[in-house]
Design a protein around this motif. Structure first.
Motif, short mmCIF file in Angstrom:
data_model
loop_
_atom_site.label_atom_id
_atom_site.label_comp_id
_atom_site.label_asym_id
_atom_site.label_seq_id
_atom_site.Cartn_x
_atom_site.Cartn_y
_atom_site.Cartn_z
N ALA A 129 -7.08 -0.82 -6.92
CA ALA A 129 -5.70 -0.90 -6.68
C ALA A 129 -4.52 0.34 -7.03
O ALA A 129 -3.67 0.12 -6.79
CB ALA A 129 -4.99 -2.25 -7.37
N ILE B 127 -3.55 -5.26 -2.25
CA ILE B 127 -4.83 -5.44 -1.91
C ILE B 127 -5.43 -6.45 -1.31
O ILE B 127 -6.34 -6.22 -0.58
CB ILE B 127 -5.68 -5.17 -3.50
CG1 ILE B 127 -7.07 -4.74 -3.03
CG2 ILE B 127 -5.48 -6.00 -4.17
CD1 ILE B 127 -7.73 -4.16 -4.17
N THR C 13 -11.41 -5.41 -1.21
CA THR C 13 -10.28 -6.31 -1.90
C THR C 13 -10.67 -6.67 -3.41
O THR C 13 -11.53 -6.23 -3.94
CB THR C 13 -10.09 -7.43 -0.92
OG1 THR C 13 -11.17 -8.39 -0.96
CG2 THR C 13 -9.52 -6.87 0.31
#
Length: 232
Positions: free
Chosen positions: A30, A78, A185
């Motif tokens: 992230a 994200i 993710t």
């Protein structure tokens, strides 16, 4: 700057626990700057468990709570493109990884076939530890396993439970890309936290044998590893 407190390294990895490595990988993916402090004593942690983060006046424990806190505070995107079904899949995989955690931990601290390898690796990498201290930790974990339930299984039966988790995961990880598409993710960070703690460890359990036999799992693990290993 946010500080991540988690267990120390083992076999060259930033955390020898799946939950701590999950948070580490998420922060890296992230792009959140953070300091990383390695500790053994979890007595000051929320709920007495690692990992936890401290960010200004906020102290947050539990890996999922940490991810939620960081996403909200830093307005991370994200997971923004996920559909409701993909969010549900993320939750289901996360809960399955909770089950896998107990088998992984059992294989290190209770299964006598592998305990001595884990013990010796800890003693080699962390000279401050003692064999007596690790034996006490082993006994403490045996109590945890008993009350959680996995400790009432025979070693092969416990391992079979973990292998079933990995078999389900093998059907969900694609041959290319990531679980929900072409970009990682949060669930990819979660999967990596646990799979890396199997695949890259120098302990040849049936869990590792299963992972290494599945090219899609290995490819996914190595792809996330490359992404989170880049210098900040």
């Amino acid at each position: 700057m946010l500080t991540l407190y988690s267990y120390p390294t083992l076999f060259g990895f930033p955390d020898n626990n799946g939950y701590g490595l999950k948070v580490f990988a998420f922060l890296k993916l992230a792009g959140v700057p953070f300091r990383h402090e390695h500790i053994f004593d979890a007595s000051k942690a929320p709920r007495g468990q690692l990992p936890y983060v401290v960010d200004g006046d906020d102290t947050v424990g539990d890996s999922e709570s940490i991810l939620g806190f960081v996403m909200q505070k830093y307005r991370l995107t994200i997971d923004d493109a996920l559909s409701p079904a993909q969010h549900a899949t993320t939750l289901l995989i996360t809960r399955m990884l909770d089950d896998l955690y107990w088998v992984m931990s059992y294989s290190r601290w209770k299964d006598e076939r592998y305990w001595h390898l884990f013990r010796d690796a800890l003693l080699r990498e962390h000279p401050s530890l003692t064999e007596d201290g690790l034996v006490k930790a082993k006994e403490f974990n045996a109590q945890r396993y008993y009350y959680q339930g996995i400790g009432r299984y025979e070693p092969d039966a416990a391992m079979a439970r973990g292998l079933a988790d990995l078999a389900a995961l093998a059907k969900l990880i694609p041959q290319h890309g990531y679980v929900h598409g072409e970009t990682p993710t949060s669930i990819d960070a979660g999967i990596y936290g646990f799979i890396a703690n199997i695949y890259f460890y120098d302990i040849d359990t049936p869990l590792k044998q299963f992972v290494t036999a599945h090219k899609n799992i290995v490819r996914h693990c190595r792809a996330i590893h490359a992404a989170v290993s880049k210098p900040a």
